[in-house]
Design an enzyme around this catalytic site. Structure first.
Site, PDB file in Angstrom:
ATOM      1  N   HIS A   1     -18.201 -28.958   3.737  1.00 23.54           N
ATOM      2  CA  HIS A   1     -19.003 -28.154   2.889  1.00 23.54           C
ATOM      3  C   HIS A   1     -18.482 -26.813   3.032  1.00 23.54           C
ATOM      4  CE1 HIS A   1     -22.357 -26.804   0.442  1.00 23.54           C
ATOM      5  NE2 HIS A   1     -22.607 -26.074   1.404  1.00 23.54           N
ATOM      6  N   SER A   2     -18.271 -25.760   1.810  1.00 21.49           N
ATOM      7  CA  SER A   2     -18.303 -24.454   1.894  1.00 21.49           C
ATOM      8  C   SER A   2     -16.966 -24.193   2.732  1.00 21.49           C
ATOM      9  CB  SER A   2     -19.419 -23.753   2.409  1.00 21.49           C
ATOM     10  OG  SER A   2     -19.665 -22.457   1.938  1.00 21.49           O
TER      11      SER A   2
END
Length: 377
Positions: free
Chosen positions: A292-293
């Site tokens: 994520h991210s």
């Protein structure tokens, strides 16, 4: 604009003293009397702020919150969601309270990873001594021995730790959207081994040791009376310094220092360490990453798919100005929700990728070959 009580009191006193100093000899008695008055003022009491102490509970029960059957954080008595502005006009105190609750949430998620997901907590570095700083990751029992599939989960930057996607979602939405637990459980149900990284756990904090300076008044050559006068002046100076420091920051917290964890002092170092000591040693024919991210930056040049925040429907192709892996919509405009909203599509992508590869897996790139690729460019 708010004006403290101390400002209203000390300013007139300063003006009065300035006026007295301009007067004749008769004013000296007034000066002496004023100094005597100031010496008897309880400075600690005078400088108390309205801000309550930064002393918060260390359990969810202490905060009077609990997660309900839907995984939502709710007040035990009222059933209401978490309230950030617990005290009006005290943003700093409210923020500290939120951060204290966040630390409890982190420990709570760690417990869920072990008890609910049956993951093992593995200390790193693997050869750490008893006294040196350590971090940890979580692994399923078959993470290194599963011959077929291994899933590696990596969160983004910030305050989140292993098992979390976004603290804000855990507190304001629910555990499913804010943690990696749904991914872990489905992966294990579908026969994956699992490794959960902890890339933001880079150091431990310890209280900075106080340095005691030897006073020059300890010189044995000085007369006792002179040493006593110096000691008295030194104590008064320290009292004034402490007073002004307390005025500047009445809730002064302990001075801390950071001790970095060997070979895990940054998210990048951590990812490399786990790759070398765990992922590269695993028996899995196929390794899948859910990042994520910021956690995904290390993997954009592998065969991948990037679900990005977009108002377009889920899995709709999204144009990109960067030459990274293909981008599709996560079906949400909110960045922190992208992993959760694309949850079913991610597993579908993994399944299709496994079937497409058949029985001839492509060798996983090593860190050295990856660096050489950039050097050649």
């Amino acid at each position: 604009m708010s004006i403290s009580l101390s400002s209203l009191i000390l300013l007139p006193i300063w003006i009065s003293m300035a006026q007295i100093q301009q007067g004749g000899p008769d004013e000296k008695e007034k000066t002496t009397a004023l100094k005597d008055l100031l010496s008897r003022i309880d400075l600690d009491e005078l400088m108390k702020k309205d801000e309550p102490p930064l002393d918060f509970p260390d359990t969810l029960e202490g905060f009077e919150y609990a997660f309900n059957e839907k995984g939502q954080l709710r007040h035990i008595k009222t059933g209401e969601p978490f309230v950030f502005n617990y005290r009006e006009d005290l943003h700093r105190w409210n923020q500290k309270r939120y951060e204290a609750l966040g630390e409890i949430i982190t420990k709570y998620v760690y417990e869920l990873l072990e008890k609910d997901c049956n993951l093992k907590k593995i200390s790193i570095p693997v050869d750490a001594t008893e006294s040196e700083p350590k971090s940890f990751i979580f692994m399923s029992e078959d993470a290194l021995t599963n011959p077929q599939k291994l899933m590696v989960l990596i969160h983004g930057s910030g305050v989140v730790r292993a098992g979390q996607w976004a603290r804000r979602l855990i507190i304001n939405e629910d555990l499913d959207s804010g943690t990696q637990i749904p991914f872990i459980k489905r992966a294990m149900d579908e026969g994956y081994g699992v490794i959960v990284l902890n890339p933001n756990e880079n150091y431990i904090e310890v209280e900075k040791p106080k340095i005691h300076v030897q006073s020059s008044s300890d010189s044995s050559d000085e007369p006792a009376e002179k040493r006593e006068r110096k000691d008295k002046v030194s104590k008064e100076t320290k009292k004034r310094r402490d007073f002004y420091e307390k005025y500047r920051n009445p809730q002064r917290e302990k001075e801390m220092m950071q001790l970095y964890i060997r070979e895990n002092g940054s998210p990048e170092e951590h990812a490399i360490y786990v790759w070398d000591h765990f992922i590269a040693q695993s028996a899995a024919e196929n390794v899948f990453f859910v990042a994520h991210s910021y956690g995904g930056l290390a993997f954009v040049e592998l065969n991948c798919c990037n679900w990005v925040s977009s108002s377009e429907p889920l899995d709709t192709s999204v144009e990109s100005m960067l030459p990274d892996c293909p981008r599709v919509s996560a079906g949400t405009d909110r960045h922190e929700l992208t992993s959760w909203k694309s949850f079913p599509s991610i597993f579908k992508f993994f399944s299709e990728a496994s079937e497409a590869k058949g029985g001839s897996p492509r060798p996983a790139p090593t860190r050295r070959s990856h660096r050489l690729k950039h050097e050649e460019l």
